[in-house]
Design an enzyme around this catalytic site. Sequence first.
Site, PDB file in Angstrom:
ATOM      1  N   CYS A  27       0.962  -1.205   0.140  1.00 16.38           N
ATOM      2  CA  CYS A  27      -0.069  -0.154   0.112  1.00 16.38           C
ATOM      3  C   CYS A  27       0.723   1.177   0.003  1.00 16.38           C
ATOM      4  O   CYS A  27       0.591   2.111  -0.840  1.00 16.38           O
ATOM      5  CB  CYS A  27      -1.089   0.175   1.155  1.00 16.38           C
ATOM      6  SG  CYS A  27      -0.065  -0.598   2.779  1.00 16.38           S
TER       7      CYS A  27
ATOM      8  N   THR B 231      27.423   6.340  14.592  1.00 16.29           N
ATOM      9  CA  THR B 231      26.255   6.782  15.229  1.00 16.29           C
ATOM     10  C   THR B 231      26.562   8.433  15.457  1.00 16.29           C
ATOM     11  O   THR B 231      27.744   8.701  15.396  1.00 16.29           O
ATOM     12  CB  THR B 231      25.884   6.298  16.257  1.00 16.29           C
ATOM     13  OG1 THR B 231      26.644   6.513  17.537  1.00 16.29           O
ATOM     14  CG2 THR B 231      25.679   4.785  16.201  1.00 16.29           C
ATOM     15  N   GLU B 232      25.760   9.158  15.605  1.00 15.18           N
ATOM     16  CA  GLU B 232      25.674  10.561  16.271  1.00 15.18           C
ATOM     17  C   GLU B 232      26.661  10.380  17.552  1.00 15.18           C
ATOM     18  O   GLU B 232      26.555   9.484  18.486  1.00 15.18           O
ATOM     19  CB  GLU B 232      24.246  10.795  16.824  1.00 15.18           C
ATOM     20  CG  GLU B 232      24.305  12.136  17.557  1.00 15.18           C
ATOM     21  CD  GLU B 232      22.711  12.484  17.925  1.00 15.18           C
ATOM     22  OE1 GLU B 232      22.459  13.569  18.384  1.00 15.18           O
ATOM     23  OE2 GLU B 232      21.841  11.462  17.815  1.00 15.18           O
TER      24      GLU B 232
ATOM     25  N   LYS C  19      31.366   2.403  16.645  1.00 13.47           N
ATOM     26  CA  LYS C  19      31.467   1.027  17.641  1.00 13.47           C
ATOM     27  C   LYS C  19      32.219   0.060  16.498  1.00 13.47           C
ATOM     28  O   LYS C  19      31.635  -0.070  15.389  1.00 13.47           O
ATOM     29  CB  LYS C  19      30.149   0.488  17.712  1.00 13.47           C
ATOM     30  CG  LYS C  19      29.090   1.338  18.728  1.00 13.47           C
ATOM     31  CD  LYS C  19      28.019   0.531  18.900  1.00 13.47           C
ATOM     32  CE  LYS C  19      26.817   1.513  19.483  1.00 13.47           C
ATOM     33  NZ  LYS C  19      27.119   1.580  20.990  1.00 13.47           N
TER      34      LYS C  19
ATOM     35  N   LEU D  88      19.681  -3.847  19.758  1.00 10.93           N
ATOM     36  CA  LEU D  88      20.751  -4.411  19.444  1.00 10.93           C
ATOM     37  C   LEU D  88      21.044  -6.002  20.340  1.00 10.93           C
ATOM     38  O   LEU D  88      21.624  -6.676  19.712  1.00 10.93           O
ATOM     39  CB  LEU D  88      21.949  -3.537  19.753  1.00 10.93           C
ATOM     40  CG  LEU D  88      22.360  -2.511  18.699  1.00 10.93           C
ATOM     41  CD1 LEU D  88      23.568  -2.142  19.079  1.00 10.93           C
ATOM     42  CD2 LEU D  88      22.302  -2.791  17.280  1.00 10.93           C
TER      43      LEU D  88
ATOM     44  N   CYS E  19      -0.595   3.345   7.280  1.00  9.16           N
ATOM     45  CA  CYS E  19      -0.674   4.307   6.440  1.00  9.16           C
ATOM     46  C   CYS E  19      -2.307   4.716   6.162  1.00  9.16           C
ATOM     47  O   CYS E  19      -2.344   5.918   5.586  1.00  9.16           O
ATOM     48  CB  CYS E  19      -0.176   4.121   4.996  1.00  9.16           C
ATOM     49  SG  CYS E  19      -0.695   2.624   4.079  1.00  9.16           S
TER      50      CYS E  19
ATOM     51  N   ASP F 130      16.850  -3.599  26.220  1.00 13.68           N
ATOM     52  CA  ASP F 130      17.818  -3.534  27.168  1.00 13.68           C
ATOM     53  C   ASP F 130      18.083  -2.172  27.635  1.00 13.68           C
ATOM     54  O   ASP F 130      19.089  -1.551  27.772  1.00 13.68           O
ATOM     55  CB  ASP F 130      19.209  -4.072  26.590  1.00 13.68           C
ATOM     56  CG  ASP F 130      20.217  -4.144  27.390  1.00 13.68           C
ATOM     57  OD1 ASP F 130      20.055  -4.126  28.836  1.00 13.68           O
ATOM     58  OD2 ASP F 130      21.392  -4.377  26.899  1.00 13.68           O
TER      59      ASP F 130
ATOM     60  N   GLY G 136      32.037  -1.687  24.957  1.00 10.85           N
ATOM     61  CA  GLY G 136      30.723  -2.260  25.344  1.00 10.85           C
ATOM     62  C   GLY G 136      30.535  -3.384  24.728  1.00 10.85           C
ATOM     63  O   GLY G 136      31.584  -4.360  24.775  1.00 10.85           O
TER      64      GLY G 136
END
Length: 633
Positions: A133, A447-448, A403, A516, A144, A495, A384
């Site tokens: 659609c 990422t930012e 990362k 993630l 939508c 998380d 991390g």
Amino acid sequence: MSDNILEEIFIKRSQQKRKTSPLNYKERLFILTQEKIAYYDFDSDKGKRKGLRGSVDLEKIKCVETVQPEPNAPQERMYAFQIIYDEGPLYIFAKTESIRAQWIKQLKKMVRFNRDLMQKYHPCFWVDGIWLCCQQEVKQAMGCKVLDGFTSQQSQRRGSRKPLPPTPTEEKPGRPLPPQPPEQPPPSTGMTVTAEYNYTPMTPQDLELRKDEEYTILEMCDANWWRARDKYGNEGYIPSNYVVEAEKGLEKFDWYCKNTNRSQAETLLKTENKDGGFLVRDSSKAGKYTVSLFSKGGGETGGSCRHYNICTTSQGQFYLAEKHNFSTIPELINYHQHNAAGMVSRLKYIVSNRVRPPSIAGLGYGVWEIDPLYLTFIKELGTGQFGVVKYGKWQGKHDVAIKMIKEGSMSEDDFIEEAKIMMKLCHQNLVQLYGVCTKQRPIYIVTEFLSNGCLLTYLKEGLKQHPTNVQLLEMCKDVSEGMAYLESQQYIHRDLAARNCLVDGNGTVKVTDFGLSRYVLDDEYTSSAGSKFPVRWSPPEVLLYCKFSSKSDIWAYGVLMWEVYTLGRLPYERLNNTEIVDQVSRGLRLYRPQLANEKVYSIMSSCWLEKAEERPTFQELASNVQDLLYELQ
């Protein structure tokens, strides 16, 4: 059996949970009871029910609607309907229109009081990774088409509210209406927009934006990127959140600071340190505005900030001082730039937050694969779950966090497929995914970059002074609004915790690493018996059955609020994981932090209800936090 409400043989379409899964259509016996709709194998020769193939609890159903038949569909697949629940659409084909109408009517009647009923739906099928659609490529994308009857119900609810009485000039405590932003009509091509920020093209297909210049929108091919033409005839893609419709709203005025809360306004004004410095921001009361003013008068060392609500007369005029009414807010501001009229000072100096533009979805339209040659690594930020995280630059000028994924830590192929979807998630309280580097190993996630780092560390070490109740609640508000957006996109974090939120240079909190955990390959992390599993942030249904949902995210949000109000203490700090699983399942809950009053603790506690379905939604939490924030101000 006597408790069966409806029973019918339908054709069921496979749910195609992976894009590569082939479609198939099989006859199943469907049985509707008070609790669920279940479907079974069926021996058509003997007319007997065989083994159970699947079921959906009625309380989990979010929408029941028809589906438009596909082009050239065979006759037996002309009368389709869909049942939407957490795992996606269940497509069912009835033999006749009357049978389909009977089942839809009965199901709608039985689920009409369910929580989380959808406002929009997809009228066509999801096939091979795309909605027929609207051509969206995100299976969890919001529908939508607005459901019939939803708009009229909303307007009836809104129309039943009584108007608020006029508010006094200076902000006072009082409970506002919960925020109900009206659904904005989609912008149209051909409209004229004004650039709020400069934008330097990142790819050859982008178009440069110059602040305050006008552009014509040619195509809205993507929610985050529009194709536009400048006054010189140049065409290209621009970030949609860098422009505003020309001559509309307050956005064109530098004194209007959109998405700025009270604490951020005070920081801006005190940093500028000018007597009479001011800005206009959205009030805690939905649809209202507040003037924040800095004054060095009044004998307070270093000056002080005052906050004045812009009030409205019964005739729709605006005022700060009751005898001075104006037809528009810009006229009001212009008057008070020359006259104090009861305030501590006239509005002398404009203080703006326009210097820092918002995040954009990606590093150019359609860019998700990033060439690592354009990345410069500057310093390590930490380690991390997936490996080392570094601060760097893209093309030598754009701040990014990178990362570096340790090999064997992630299900890489599945994540790479998902990354294209995650890049389209764009909100001021989410850390923006810019793209990935997948042509080499290890792969990179770009990422930012947020300069104040992890929220947990910020709570323990980064606050320059003891935080006020307003500051703490504003942190919680930021997270609730980011999560409400994820909830609206039917996205589960899995998380959520203070360690998975970041803080920008302006003090805004943004949620990161959403979704993630699905790609972690470490058994210690993915099993609730493992020592790395986030037991302290998990509800009973996750601890006992690994049953994740938006409601398990709600539980984790309550624990995150507790982290904020204890300035980063470890939840259940005296218990080990085994003891937590046992005692939380028996009803143990975190105590009220010293900095949290009863109303704040009440919001936390609502997240920890035993029954997942009784916990609030993130939209409700955001509204509750907003109400309480207004009272604190």
